[in-house]
Design an enzyme around this catalytic site. Structure first.
Site: not given
Length: 509
Positions: A71, A73, A78, A223, A243, A355, A487
């Site tokens: 990592e 950082n 992340g 988002v 937008e 990603d 309920h």
């Protein structure tokens, strides 16, 4: 998907654990943060400790692999944990409480507070505390599972070698059988606008503003834009989102849900300029920013002046300086790493998830890919149904969906039926005086199979998981409609919408 227990049994029969346990004894003696002249040997080296990377590293270790996680950082977790999902949810939650107390909501419930004051620093402190606890939790899990954590920028320097480099130039070489790239994504820059994380900010800067801006302009009503815009609008800012598209909520949202969502946000005070593009931003001598906009199709220019400009037009894969070019691994036109169904690149022992590969940039999608990727390394089956990956917008009310939207089904020529149920007719929503929104179910016209679920309302982010489970198991609308729901609960609205889809009418509306 092959069950984890089968993977464990398969490895045990092959003697895999015994073979690797000797290597793990050596790994356990290596500190979590280590730099030495001697290379580290590993079975799996994960580059990146975000949701996909750290989960993959832990799963690999649990499967008996000698595992290293690199990592760059100082803290693990992340973007999601440090400057994304987690801190934004802390601010969304706390700003919602402030909004309820500061407005007329509490008074309408018989809770009268003479003076409500915002202590922004205290709110930020709570956010930081949550982040610190969770990053520390990952470090503890690494230690518990004997995952070796190496701090530094990981670069693939050979088919079986990764080199981690720290800011001071120190290096640690890891010899490894398998490499898993889980480096995540970064903010997409806006051409011509320089982010300084002070008055022109990305999502990172928007999570740490020192004061509530008087006027905030948000570029993008997806988002991230509506979530962070909501935080500061609740705390007192005048917020306008610009937008390019003609709807709010980003790609994938059902258009009927989007229109209702926009209406609710506008009722809260959020302003939108849709079908509009930003052409530039200029800082003035008084510190304010002039944002130039015009219609997406071109037209008369307009200037909006603000104190803070938030740029959130999306994210792009983080693949720079990983050594991919030297290995001959070419990126696709969107900057993603091409992989096969087992998440292998063109080099079979180098994998990629999250990603940096195709698919939605979602933390939970990366987690699932990380788990099944390392299960595949261990000989297990590799399968993920991306149609069953839910999406959530954590505003109030929340928006969540899984499966197909009405627009997608029409485009694909699939015959479908629709069932809807408003939260205004739900007992629990009524008692909570929180009735905005609805549940919308899309079912196959002839088979009744659930094709999509779209929820706008309180608790949508929790409720969508019932929908995801139903889709994963191939449930019909009738299957859900015949499951007894407690309920009074909000999830009864989900059942009623399935009743409406399967039988034509709900009971309570």
């Amino acid at each position: 998907m092959q069950s984890w227990s089968r993977v464990y049994c398969s490895l045990a029969k092959k003697g895999h654990f015994n073979r690797l346990s000797h290597g793990l004894q050596g790994a356990s003696s290596v500190p979590l943060r280590t730099y030495s002249d001697q290379p580290i040997d590993a079975d799996v080296t994960v580059i990146g400790s975000g949701p996909g990377g750290y989960v993959a590293a832990i799963k690999a270790a649990q499967l008996g692999f000698k595992t290293v996680c690199i990592e760059k950082n100082e803290t693990l977790g992340g973007t999601c944990l440090n400057v994304g999902c987690i801190p934004s949810k802390a601010l969304l939650n706390n700003s919602h409480y402030y909004h309820l107390a500061h407005g007329k909501d509490f008074a309408s419930r018989g809770i009268e507070i003479p003076e409500v004051r915002l202590n922004l620093e205290k709110m930020m402190e709570q956010k930081r505390s949550a982040v610190k606890a969770l990053t520390g939790g990952i470090a503890h899990l690494f230690k518990q599972n004997k995952v070796v954590h190496v701090n530094g920028f990981g670069k693939i320097t050979g088919k079986n070698q990764v080199t981690a480099t720290t800011a001071d130039g120190s290096t640690q070489v890891i010899g490894t059988k398998n490499i898993l790239i889980a480096t995540g994504s970064e903010v997409t820059p806006f051409p011509g606008i320089t982010i300084d994380e002070d008055t022109i900010v990305s999502s990172t800067g928007a999570l740490s503003l020192k004061k509530v801006p008087e006027k905030l302009v948000v570029i993008g009503a997806g988002v991230i834009g509506v979530e962070l815009g909501s935080v500061w609008q609740r705390l007192g800012a005048d917020v306008t989102a610009v937008e390019f598209l003609g709807h709010v909520g980003g790609i994938g949202i059902d258009m009927e849900i989007s229109k209702n969502f926009q209406r609710i946000l506008q009722k809260q005070g959020f302003k939108f300029k849709l079908n509009t593009k930003v052409t530039g931003a200029t800082k003035k001598s008084d510190g304010k920013i002039d944002v130039s906009v015009e219609a997406a199709s071109g037209g008369k220019a307009e200037v909006i002046t603000c104190d803070v400009l938030l740029v959130c037009i999306g994210r792009r894969p983080f693949t720079q300086n990983l050594g991919l070019e030297e290995l001959g691994i070419e990126l696709d036109p969107k900057g993603r790493i091409p992989v096969n169904t087992r998440f292998q690149t063109k080099i079979p022992n180098i994998f990629a998830i999250g990603d940096v590969v195709a698919g939605p940039m979602l933390a939970h999608k990366a987690e699932d890919e990380g788990i099944i990727c390392v299960e595949g390394m261990a000989g297990g089956a590799v399968h993920i149904d991306y149609n069953c990956v839910p999406s959530v917008i954590y505003t109030h009310p929340e928006v969540a969906w899984v499966g197909k939207s009405e627009e997608q089904l029409k485009e694909e020529g699939v015959e479908f039926k629709v069932g809807k149920f408003p939260f205004a007719a739900n007992s629990r929503a009524k008692t909570n005086a929180d009735t905005d929104g609805m549940v919308k179910i899309l079912g196959h016209k002839s088979t009744d199979r659930i094709l999509g679920a779209h929820i706008l309302g309180p608790g949508a982010g929790e409720m969508v998981n019932e929908a995801a489970l139903a889709l994963e198991y191939g449930a019909s609308c009738e299957d859900v409609a015949r499951v007894c729901h407690a309920h009074p609960t909000l999830s009864e609205a989900f059942r009623e919408a399935n009743l409406a889809a399967s039988f034509g009418k709900p009971i309570n509306f």
